[in-house]
Design a protein around this motif. Structure first.
Motif, PDB file in Angstrom:
ATOM      1  N   VAL A  89       0.825  -1.209   0.000  1.00  0.00           N
ATOM      2  CA  VAL A  89       0.000   0.000   0.000  1.00  0.00           C
ATOM      3  C   VAL A  89       0.856   1.255   0.000  1.00  0.00           C
ATOM      4  CG1 VAL A  89      -1.738   1.278   1.334  1.00  0.00           C
ATOM      5  CG2 VAL A  89      -1.774  -1.201   1.345  1.00  0.00           C
ATOM      6  N   THR A  90       0.430   2.243  -0.768  1.00  0.00           N
ATOM      7  CA  THR A  90       0.910   3.613  -0.609  1.00  0.00           C
ATOM      8  C   THR A  90      -0.315   4.499  -0.485  1.00  0.00           C
ATOM      9  OG1 THR A  90       1.000   4.135  -2.985  1.00  0.00           O
ATOM     10  CG2 THR A  90       3.014   3.211  -1.973  1.00  0.00           C
ATOM     11  N   LEU A  91      -0.122   5.664   0.090  1.00  0.00           N
ATOM     12  CA  LEU A  91      -1.235   6.600   0.226  1.00  0.00           C
ATOM     13  C   LEU A  91      -1.462   7.328  -1.081  1.00  0.00           C
ATOM     14  CD1 LEU A  91      -0.620   8.254   3.706  1.00  0.00           C
ATOM     15  CD2 LEU A  91      -2.157   6.371   3.133  1.00  0.00           C
ATOM     16  N   GLY A  92      -2.719   7.443  -1.442  1.00  0.00           N
ATOM     17  CA  GLY A  92      -3.112   8.307  -2.539  1.00  0.00           C
ATOM     18  C   GLY A  92      -3.353   9.671  -1.923  1.00  0.00           C
ATOM     19  N   GLU A  93      -4.599  10.015  -1.788  1.00  0.00           N
ATOM     20  CA  GLU A  93      -4.938  11.307  -1.194  1.00  0.00           C
ATOM     21  C   GLU A  93      -5.518  11.083   0.195  1.00  0.00           C
ATOM     22  OE1 GLU A  93      -6.578  15.466  -2.828  1.00  0.00           O
ATOM     23  OE2 GLU A  93      -7.647  13.697  -3.498  1.00  0.00           O
ATOM     24  N   ALA A  94      -4.869  11.693   1.181  1.00  0.00           N
ATOM     25  CA  ALA A  94      -5.346  11.581   2.555  1.00  0.00           C
ATOM     26  C   ALA A  94      -6.010  12.877   3.015  1.00  0.00           C
ATOM     27  CB  ALA A  94      -4.190  11.232   3.488  1.00  0.00           C
ATOM     28  N   TRP A  95      -5.702  13.979   2.378  1.00  0.00           N
ATOM     29  CA  TRP A  95      -6.323  15.260   2.701  1.00  0.00           C
ATOM     30  C   TRP A  95      -6.420  16.076   1.427  1.00  0.00           C
ATOM     31  CZ3 TRP A  95      -4.657  20.482   2.593  1.00  0.00           C
ATOM     32  CH2 TRP A  95      -5.572  21.371   3.170  1.00  0.00           C
ATOM     33  N   ARG A  96      -7.488  16.855   1.348  1.00  0.00           N
ATOM     34  CA  ARG A  96      -7.717  17.720   0.184  1.00  0.00           C
ATOM     35  C   ARG A  96      -8.153  19.081   0.692  1.00  0.00           C
ATOM     36  NH1 ARG A  96     -11.835  15.100  -3.802  1.00  0.00           N
ATOM     37  NH2 ARG A  96     -10.070  13.704  -4.048  1.00  0.00           N
ATOM     38  N   SER A  97      -7.555  20.124   0.185  1.00  0.00           N
ATOM     39  CA  SER A  97      -7.959  21.478   0.587  1.00  0.00           C
ATOM     40  C   SER A  97      -9.328  21.799  -0.022  1.00  0.00           C
ATOM     41  CB  SER A  97      -6.935  22.507   0.121  1.00  0.00           C
ATOM     42  OG  SER A  97      -7.006  22.663  -1.287  1.00  0.00           O
ATOM     43  N   PRO A  98     -10.064  22.714   0.600  1.00  0.00           N
ATOM     44  CA  PRO A  98     -11.347  23.123   0.007  1.00  0.00           C
ATOM     45  C   PRO A  98     -11.178  23.680  -1.409  1.00  0.00           C
ATOM     46  CG  PRO A  98     -11.190  23.890   2.275  1.00  0.00           C
ATOM     47  CD  PRO A  98      -9.844  23.320   1.917  1.00  0.00           C
ATOM     48  N   GLU A  99     -10.072  24.360  -1.646  1.00  0.00           N
ATOM     49  CA  GLU A  99      -9.820  24.924  -2.975  1.00  0.00           C
ATOM     50  C   GLU A  99      -9.609  23.813  -4.007  1.00  0.00           C
ATOM     51  OE1 GLU A  99      -8.991  27.685   0.222  1.00  0.00           O
ATOM     52  OE2 GLU A  99      -8.021  25.760  -0.194  1.00  0.00           O
ATOM     53  N   GLU A 100      -8.847  22.796  -3.621  1.00  0.00           N
ATOM     54  CA  GLU A 100      -8.609  21.671  -4.536  1.00  0.00           C
ATOM     55  C   GLU A 100      -9.908  20.909  -4.779  1.00  0.00           C
ATOM     56  OE1 GLU A 100      -6.339  18.912  -6.927  1.00  0.00           O
ATOM     57  OE2 GLU A 100      -6.294  21.037  -6.473  1.00  0.00           O
ATOM     58  N   ALA A 101     -10.719  20.751  -3.738  1.00  0.00           N
ATOM     59  CA  ALA A 101     -12.006  20.064  -3.904  1.00  0.00           C
ATOM     60  C   ALA A 101     -12.891  20.828  -4.887  1.00  0.00           C
ATOM     61  CB  ALA A 101     -12.703  19.910  -2.551  1.00  0.00           C
ATOM     62  N   ALA A 102     -12.922  22.146  -4.775  1.00  0.00           N
ATOM     63  CA  ALA A 102     -13.727  22.961  -5.694  1.00  0.00           C
ATOM     64  C   ALA A 102     -13.197  22.839  -7.120  1.00  0.00           C
ATOM     65  CB  ALA A 102     -13.715  24.415  -5.243  1.00  0.00           C
ATOM     66  N   ARG A 103     -11.876  22.855  -7.270  1.00  0.00           N
ATOM     67  CA  ARG A 103     -11.277  22.726  -8.614  1.00  0.00           C
ATOM     68  C   ARG A 103     -11.629  21.376  -9.228  1.00  0.00           C
ATOM     69  NH1 ARG A 103      -7.471  20.510 -11.395  1.00  0.00           N
ATOM     70  NH2 ARG A 103      -6.553  19.313  -9.697  1.00  0.00           N
ATOM     71  N   LEU A 104     -11.500  20.300  -8.457  1.00  0.00           N
ATOM     72  CA  LEU A 104     -11.811  18.971  -8.970  1.00  0.00           C
ATOM     73  C   LEU A 104     -13.292  18.827  -9.300  1.00  0.00           C
ATOM     74  CD1 LEU A 104      -9.538  16.782  -6.681  1.00  0.00           C
ATOM     75  CD2 LEU A 104      -9.247  17.217  -9.124  1.00  0.00           C
ATOM     76  N   ALA A 105     -14.141  19.441  -8.483  1.00  0.00           N
ATOM     77  CA  ALA A 105     -15.583  19.382  -8.744  1.00  0.00           C
ATOM     78  C   ALA A 105     -15.908  20.021 -10.092  1.00  0.00           C
ATOM     79  CB  ALA A 105     -16.351  20.068  -7.619  1.00  0.00           C
ATOM     80  N   LYS A 106     -15.233  21.104 -10.417  1.00  0.00           N
ATOM     81  CA  LYS A 106     -15.471  21.773 -11.700  1.00  0.00           C
ATOM     82  C   LYS A 106     -15.088  20.902 -12.892  1.00  0.00           C
ATOM     83  CE  LYS A 106     -15.055  26.504 -10.068  1.00  0.00           C
ATOM     84  NZ  LYS A 106     -14.224  27.711 -10.040  1.00  0.00           N
ATOM     85  N   THR A 107     -14.114  20.029 -12.694  1.00  0.00           N
ATOM     86  CA  THR A 107     -13.671  19.160 -13.787  1.00  0.00           C
ATOM     87  C   THR A 107     -14.446  17.840 -13.823  1.00  0.00           C
ATOM     88  OG1 THR A 107     -11.967  17.984 -12.525  1.00  0.00           O
ATOM     89  CG2 THR A 107     -11.318  20.073 -13.556  1.00  0.00           C
ATOM     90  N   GLY A 108     -15.268  17.599 -12.791  1.00  0.00           N
ATOM     91  CA  GLY A 108     -15.997  16.338 -12.710  1.00  0.00           C
ATOM     92  C   GLY A 108     -15.195  15.221 -12.073  1.00  0.00           C
ATOM     93  N   ALA A 109     -14.009  15.543 -11.561  1.00  0.00           N
ATOM     94  CA  ALA A 109     -13.142  14.528 -10.960  1.00  0.00           C
ATOM     95  C   ALA A 109     -13.296  14.435  -9.448  1.00  0.00           C
ATOM     96  CB  ALA A 109     -11.680  14.827 -11.307  1.00  0.00           C
TER      97      ALA A 109
END
Length: 99
Positions: free
Chosen positions: A16-36
């Protein structure tokens, strides 16, 4: 509970390796805009983690590869959710519902 999840992954024969363990609100908003992703991701609250699984040094990216671990995770508590069950499957995603 993340430690138990990782220990179980090793017990099932994964590395196992870690993928994403924490996401900033800004990154979450950016990813939401892309559908990811979604703007209200539980990664923001540290209630979700993405794990990268490997067997014999080979990266396992499919939801099917995560199924044994995901099904184990779901049995730990009614609050444990595995992303492999989402409408848009996200097999490497493991989360806890908000209290």
């Amino acid at each position: 509970m993340v430690a138990s999840l990782i220990q179980q992954a090793y017990a099932l024969g994964y590395e196992v390796t870690l993928g994403e363990a924490w996401r900033s609100p800004e990154e979450a908003a950016r990813l939401a805009k892309t559908g990811a992703g979604i703007a209200k991701s539980l990664h923001i609250e540290r209630l979700a983690i993405d794990l990268n699984l490997f067997k014999d040094g080979v990266y396992l990216s499919s939801t099917a590869a995560h199924r044994p671990l995901g099904e184990w995770w779901e049995k730990q508590s009614p609050d444990c959710r595995w992303g492999g069950r989402f409408a848009r499957a996200d097999g490497n995603h493991y989360e806890m519902r908000r209290a």
